[in-house]
Design a protein around this motif. Structure first.
Motif, PDB file in Angstrom:
ATOM      1  N   ARG A 128       0.827  -1.199   0.000  1.00  0.00           N
ATOM      2  CA  ARG A 128       0.000   0.000   0.000  1.00  0.00           C
ATOM      3  C   ARG A 128       0.863   1.250   0.000  1.00  0.00           C
ATOM      4  N   LYS A 129       0.232   2.379  -0.241  1.00  0.00           N
ATOM      5  CA  LYS A 129       0.941   3.644  -0.289  1.00  0.00           C
ATOM      6  C   LYS A 129       1.727   3.854   1.000  1.00  0.00           C
ATOM      7  N   GLY A 130       2.988   4.229   0.831  1.00  0.00           N
ATOM      8  CA  GLY A 130       3.843   4.486   1.980  1.00  0.00           C
ATOM      9  C   GLY A 130       4.717   3.314   2.381  1.00  0.00           C
ATOM     10  N   ASP A 131       4.443   2.121   1.829  1.00  0.00           N
ATOM     11  CA  ASP A 131       5.311   0.975   2.111  1.00  0.00           C
ATOM     12  C   ASP A 131       6.675   1.211   1.484  1.00  0.00           C
ATOM     13  N   ILE A 132       7.716   0.807   2.182  1.00  0.00           N
ATOM     14  CA  ILE A 132       9.072   0.883   1.661  1.00  0.00           C
ATOM     15  C   ILE A 132       9.471  -0.526   1.247  1.00  0.00           C
ATOM     16  N   PRO A 141      15.914   0.914  -1.508  1.00  0.00           N
ATOM     17  CA  PRO A 141      14.559   1.079  -0.992  1.00  0.00           C
ATOM     18  C   PRO A 141      13.786   2.060  -1.860  1.00  0.00           C
ATOM     19  N   SER A 142      12.517   1.771  -2.041  1.00  0.00           N
ATOM     20  CA  SER A 142      11.624   2.624  -2.817  1.00  0.00           C
ATOM     21  C   SER A 142      10.294   2.705  -2.092  1.00  0.00           C
ATOM     22  N   VAL A 143       9.612   3.817  -2.246  1.00  0.00           N
ATOM     23  CA  VAL A 143       8.327   4.023  -1.578  1.00  0.00           C
ATOM     24  C   VAL A 143       7.196   3.790  -2.563  1.00  0.00           C
ATOM     25  N   VAL A 144       6.232   2.984  -2.159  1.00  0.00           N
ATOM     26  CA  VAL A 144       5.058   2.729  -2.986  1.00  0.00           C
ATOM     27  C   VAL A 144       4.161   3.960  -2.966  1.00  0.00           C
ATOM     28  N   LEU A 145       3.852   4.465  -4.169  1.00  0.00           N
ATOM     29  CA  LEU A 145       2.907   5.572  -4.323  1.00  0.00           C
ATOM     30  C   LEU A 145       1.523   5.061  -4.677  1.00  0.00           C
ATOM     31  N   LEU A 146       1.480   3.984  -5.493  1.00  0.00           N
ATOM     32  CA  LEU A 146       0.209   3.443  -5.963  1.00  0.00           C
ATOM     33  C   LEU A 146       0.394   1.991  -6.365  1.00  0.00           C
ATOM     34  N   GLU A 147      -0.577   1.168  -6.031  1.00  0.00           N
ATOM     35  CA  GLU A 147      -0.573  -0.225  -6.447  1.00  0.00           C
ATOM     36  C   GLU A 147      -1.723  -0.453  -7.417  1.00  0.00           C
ATOM     37  N   THR A 148      -1.410  -1.089  -8.542  1.00  0.00           N
ATOM     38  CA  THR A 148      -2.448  -1.513  -9.477  1.00  0.00           C
ATOM     39  C   THR A 148      -2.451  -3.039  -9.490  1.00  0.00           C
ATOM     40  N   ARG A 149      -3.199  -3.616 -10.370  1.00  0.00           N
ATOM     41  CA  ARG A 149      -3.328  -5.083 -10.391  1.00  0.00           C
ATOM     42  C   ARG A 149      -1.973  -5.783 -10.556  1.00  0.00           C
ATOM     43  N   LYS A 180       9.579  -6.258   1.583  1.00  0.00           N
ATOM     44  CA  LYS A 180       9.170  -5.030   2.256  1.00  0.00           C
ATOM     45  C   LYS A 180      10.158  -4.737   3.376  1.00  0.00           C
ATOM     46  N   LEU A 181      10.616  -3.492   3.416  1.00  0.00           N
ATOM     47  CA  LEU A 181      11.561  -3.058   4.427  1.00  0.00           C
ATOM     48  C   LEU A 181      10.849  -2.412   5.613  1.00  0.00           C
ATOM     49  N   GLY A 182       9.874  -1.579   5.328  1.00  0.00           N
ATOM     50  CA  GLY A 182       9.160  -0.851   6.373  1.00  0.00           C
ATOM     51  C   GLY A 182       8.086   0.015   5.755  1.00  0.00           C
ATOM     52  N   GLN A 183       7.798   1.132   6.408  1.00  0.00           N
ATOM     53  CA  GLN A 183       6.798   2.046   5.862  1.00  0.00           C
ATOM     54  C   GLN A 183       7.032   3.457   6.382  1.00  0.00           C
ATOM     55  N   LEU A 184       6.467   4.413   5.655  1.00  0.00           N
ATOM     56  CA  LEU A 184       6.511   5.806   6.081  1.00  0.00           C
ATOM     57  C   LEU A 184       5.485   6.034   7.176  1.00  0.00           C
ATOM     58  N   SER A 185       5.705   7.063   7.978  1.00  0.00           N
ATOM     59  CA  SER A 185       4.699   7.478   8.958  1.00  0.00           C
ATOM     60  C   SER A 185       3.577   8.207   8.217  1.00  0.00           C
ATOM     61  N   LEU A 186       2.446   8.374   8.876  1.00  0.00           N
ATOM     62  CA  LEU A 186       1.328   9.108   8.263  1.00  0.00           C
ATOM     63  C   LEU A 186       1.723  10.546   7.948  1.00  0.00           C
ATOM     64  N   ASN A 187       2.518  11.169   8.807  1.00  0.00           N
ATOM     65  CA  ASN A 187       2.976  12.528   8.565  1.00  0.00           C
ATOM     66  C   ASN A 187       3.882  12.582   7.331  1.00  0.00           C
ATOM     67  N   GLU A 188       4.779  11.610   7.183  1.00  0.00           N
ATOM     68  CA  GLU A 188       5.665  11.577   6.013  1.00  0.00           C
ATOM     69  C   GLU A 188       4.872  11.364   4.726  1.00  0.00           C
ATOM     70  N   ILE A 189       3.835  10.529   4.770  1.00  0.00           N
ATOM     71  CA  ILE A 189       2.972  10.336   3.593  1.00  0.00           C
ATOM     72  C   ILE A 189       2.277  11.643   3.231  1.00  0.00           C
ATOM     73  N   SER A 190       1.819  12.372   4.234  1.00  0.00           N
ATOM     74  CA  SER A 190       1.152  13.657   3.998  1.00  0.00           C
ATOM     75  C   SER A 190       2.098  14.662   3.343  1.00  0.00           C
ATOM     76  N   VAL A 191       3.330  14.746   3.832  1.00  0.00           N
ATOM     77  CA  VAL A 191       4.325  15.653   3.244  1.00  0.00           C
ATOM     78  C   VAL A 191       4.654  15.207   1.819  1.00  0.00           C
ATOM     79  N   LEU A 192       4.812  13.910   1.606  1.00  0.00           N
ATOM     80  CA  LEU A 192       5.082  13.387   0.262  1.00  0.00           C
ATOM     81  C   LEU A 192       3.953  13.764  -0.701  1.00  0.00           C
TER      82      LEU A 192
END
Length: 106
Positions: free
Chosen positions: A2-6, A23-31, A83-95
Motif C-alpha cells: 500500500r501507499k507508503g510501504d518501503i 529502498p523505494s516508496v510505494v505511491l500506488l498499487e495496481t493489479r 518489504k523493508l518498512g513504511q513511512l509514517s502518516l505525517n511523512e505520507i502527507s508531506v510526500l
C-alpha cells in the motif's frame, strides 16, 4: 502493498543501463504494477520536493536518507525483493504535498 510501504527493488539509473537494489516508496498499487519513487542515502542531491527520512523502527532504514519525489517509476510487482518498512502518516502527507507541487496539480 500500500501507499507508503518501503520496498526493495532494482531501481535503474537514468541511463537505463545500470541499476541498484535500493529502498523505494510505494505511491500506488495496481493489479500488476507498483508506482514507486526511490530513496537514496546521497544527501548532496537534495531538491525542494525531496523528503529527508531519519531511520526509525517503522521504516527500518539504516541511515538518514532522501525520498526522491521526482524519481518515479512504474515497476512489475514481481521484481519487488521484499518489504523493508513504511513511512509514517505525517511523512505520507508531506510526500503527497510535495508531489502535488512537483507535478503542478494545484
Amino acid at each position: 502493498m500500500r501507499k507508503g510501504d518501503i520496498v526493495l527493488v532494482e531501481f535503474p539509473y537514468t541511463d537505463l543501463v545500470t541499476s541498484k537494489l535500493r529502498p523505494s516508496v510505494v505511491l500506488l498499487e495496481t493489479r500488476f504494477d507498483l508506482i514507486v519513487c526511490f530513496i537514496t542515502s546521497n544527501l548532496k542531491i537534495k531538491e525542494p520536493c525531496d523528503l529527508i527520512l531519519s531511520p526509525t523502527s517503522l521504516n527500518n532504514l539504516k541511515v538518514i536518507s532522501l525520498l526522491k519525489a521526482n524519481k518515479i517509476m512504474t515497476i512489475d510487482k514481481a521484481i519487488v525483493k521484499g518489504k523493508l518498512g513504511q513511512l509514517s502518516l505525517n511523512e505520507i502527507s508531506v510526500l503527497n504535498k510535495n508531489i502535488t507541487k512537483l507535478l503542478h496539480l494545484k
